[in-house]
Scaffold this active site. Structure first.
Site, mmCIF file in Angstrom:
data_model
loop_
_atom_site.group_PDB
_atom_site.id
_atom_site.type_symbol
_atom_site.label_atom_id
_atom_site.label_comp_id
_atom_site.label_asym_id
_atom_site.label_seq_id
_atom_site.Cartn_x
_atom_site.Cartn_y
_atom_site.Cartn_z
ATOM 1 N N GLY A 152 0.840 -1.192 0.000
ATOM 2 C CA GLY A 152 0.000 0.000 0.000
ATOM 3 C C GLY A 152 0.874 1.240 0.000
ATOM 4 O O GLY A 152 1.981 1.218 0.554
ATOM 5 N N GLN A 197 3.208 9.829 0.958
ATOM 6 C CA GLN A 197 4.486 9.106 1.031
ATOM 7 C C GLN A 197 5.401 9.365 -0.158
ATOM 8 O O GLN A 197 6.558 8.956 -0.145
ATOM 9 C CB GLN A 197 4.227 7.597 1.178
ATOM 10 C CG GLN A 197 3.585 7.254 2.508
ATOM 11 C CD GLN A 197 3.384 5.777 2.640
ATOM 12 O OE1 GLN A 197 2.415 5.233 2.121
ATOM 13 N NE2 GLN A 197 4.300 5.100 3.307
ATOM 14 N N CYS A 243 5.464 0.137 7.462
ATOM 15 C CA CYS A 243 5.139 1.291 6.625
ATOM 16 C C CYS A 243 6.396 1.682 5.851
ATOM 17 O O CYS A 243 7.485 1.721 6.434
ATOM 18 C CB CYS A 243 4.682 2.443 7.516
ATOM 19 S SG CYS A 243 4.257 3.927 6.605
ATOM 20 N N LEU A 244 6.258 1.960 4.555
ATOM 21 C CA LEU A 244 7.438 2.309 3.745
ATOM 22 C C LEU A 244 8.101 3.604 4.223
ATOM 23 O O LEU A 244 9.267 3.833 3.929
ATOM 24 C CB LEU A 244 7.064 2.410 2.262
ATOM 25 C CG LEU A 244 6.647 1.091 1.588
ATOM 26 C CD1 LEU A 244 6.197 1.353 0.153
ATOM 27 C CD2 LEU A 244 7.771 0.069 1.610
ATOM 28 N N HIS A 284 -4.909 1.705 7.307
ATOM 29 C CA HIS A 284 -3.559 2.290 7.389
ATOM 30 C C HIS A 284 -3.395 3.382 6.318
ATOM 31 O O HIS A 284 -2.911 4.482 6.610
ATOM 32 C CB HIS A 284 -2.531 1.172 7.204
ATOM 33 C CG HIS A 284 -1.104 1.608 7.249
ATOM 34 N ND1 HIS A 284 -0.242 1.266 8.266
ATOM 35 C CD2 HIS A 284 -0.357 2.376 6.402
ATOM 36 C CE1 HIS A 284 0.957 1.805 8.042
ATOM 37 N NE2 HIS A 284 0.912 2.469 6.904
ATOM 38 N N GLU A 285 -3.830 3.081 5.076
ATOM 39 C CA GLU A 285 -3.633 4.046 3.981
ATOM 40 C C GLU A 285 -4.563 5.256 4.119
ATOM 41 O O GLU A 285 -4.157 6.388 3.858
ATOM 42 C CB GLU A 285 -3.832 3.372 2.617
ATOM 43 C CG GLU A 285 -2.884 2.220 2.319
ATOM 44 C CD GLU A 285 -1.415 2.521 2.578
ATOM 45 O OE1 GLU A 285 -0.991 3.676 2.398
ATOM 46 O OE2 GLU A 285 -0.690 1.592 2.996
ATOM 47 N N HIS A 305 -3.133 7.607 6.433
ATOM 48 C CA HIS A 305 -2.101 8.437 5.787
ATOM 49 C C HIS A 305 -2.742 9.658 5.115
ATOM 50 O O HIS A 305 -2.212 10.771 5.190
ATOM 51 C CB HIS A 305 -1.377 7.651 4.686
ATOM 52 C CG HIS A 305 -0.167 6.898 5.137
ATOM 53 N ND1 HIS A 305 0.925 7.517 5.700
ATOM 54 C CD2 HIS A 305 0.151 5.580 5.069
ATOM 55 C CE1 HIS A 305 1.852 6.585 5.966
ATOM 56 N NE2 HIS A 305 1.403 5.411 5.602
HETATM 57 NI NI NI Z 1 2.258 3.510 5.692
#
Ligand code: NI
Length: 170
Positions: A45, A50, A92-93, A134-135, A138
Site C-alpha cells: 500500500g 508518502q 510502513c514504507l 492504514h492508507e 495516511h
Molecule cells: Ni504507511
C-alpha cells in the site's frame, strides 16, 4: 517513473490530503507512478503523502504486483462502515524496519472514486481491511506509530533517531 519515498519525520506525512477534483491524465500518470514506486519497494500500500503529495489518493496491491486483478486505486476514499477488531503487526514504507501491533477494525466498507472519477464501494476483511485503514489514515495525515501506546512510540522514535544519526534512514 519511480518516485522518492518520503520518510518520517518529513512534515508532509502529517498533512491531511486535499480532495481530488480533476480526473485527468496527470492524475492517472501519478497513480501509475505510485504503483511503480510501491512495487520497487515491495510494498502492498502507498499513500500520496508518502511521495510528497498531500492529496487523497492511495494504491493497494496485496499481491505485491504478482496478480494484475489485485491492483486497487482509491481516490477520495471514506470509511463508511467498520466492525470487529484486529490486533496485528504493521509496517510502513515511511518507517523502514519499524513494525508495531495496531488495533484496527476487522471489517470496513469503503466508498471511493477510481482514476476516472467513478464511485464504487468495497468491503475489506483481514489484511485488506487493515491496509485500507492504514492508507486512509495516511490521507488524513495520521501515522501508525500514533496509534500505539506512548511507551512503545517512544521506543520506536528512539530507534529511528539512532538510525538517522547512523545515516541508515534514507
Ligand atoms: Ni504507511
Amino acid at each position: 517513473m519511480i518516485l522518492k519515498i518520503v520518510k518520517y519525520p518529513d512534515p508532509v506525512l502529517e498533512k491531511p490530503g486535499e480532495p481530488v477534483s480533476e480526473f485527468n491524465d496527470e492524475l492517472r500518470k501519478f497513480i501509475a507512478d505510485m504503483f511503480e514506486t510501491m512495487y520497487a519497494s515491495k510494498g502492498i500500500g502507498l499513500a500520496a503523502q508518502q511521495v510528497g503529495v498531500a492529496k487523497r489518493v492511495t494504491v493497494i496491491d496485496l499481491s505485491c504486483g504478482e496478480d494484475p486483478n489485485e491492483k486497487r486505486v482509491f481516490v477520495n476514499p471514506e470509511i463508511i462502515e467498520r466492525a470487529g477488531k484486529l490486533y496485528e503487526e504493521e509496517g510502513c514504507l515511511s518507517f523502514p524496519e519499524i513494525r508495531e501491533k495496531v488495533v484496527r477494525a476487522a471489517h470496513v466498507k469503503v466508498r471511493a472514486q477510481d482514476e476516472f472519477g467513478k464511485w464504487f464501494e468495497v468491503d475489506g476483511e483481514e489484511l485488506l481491511s487493515r491496509c485500507l485503514q492504514h492508507e486512509i489514515d495516511h490521507l488524513d495525515g495520521v501515522l501508525f506509530i500514533f496509534r500505539i501506546s506512548a511507551l512503545k512510540r517512544d521506543l520506536a522514535l528512539r530507534k529511528i533517531r539512532k538510525m538517522i544519526r547512523a545515516g541508515e534512514w534514507d
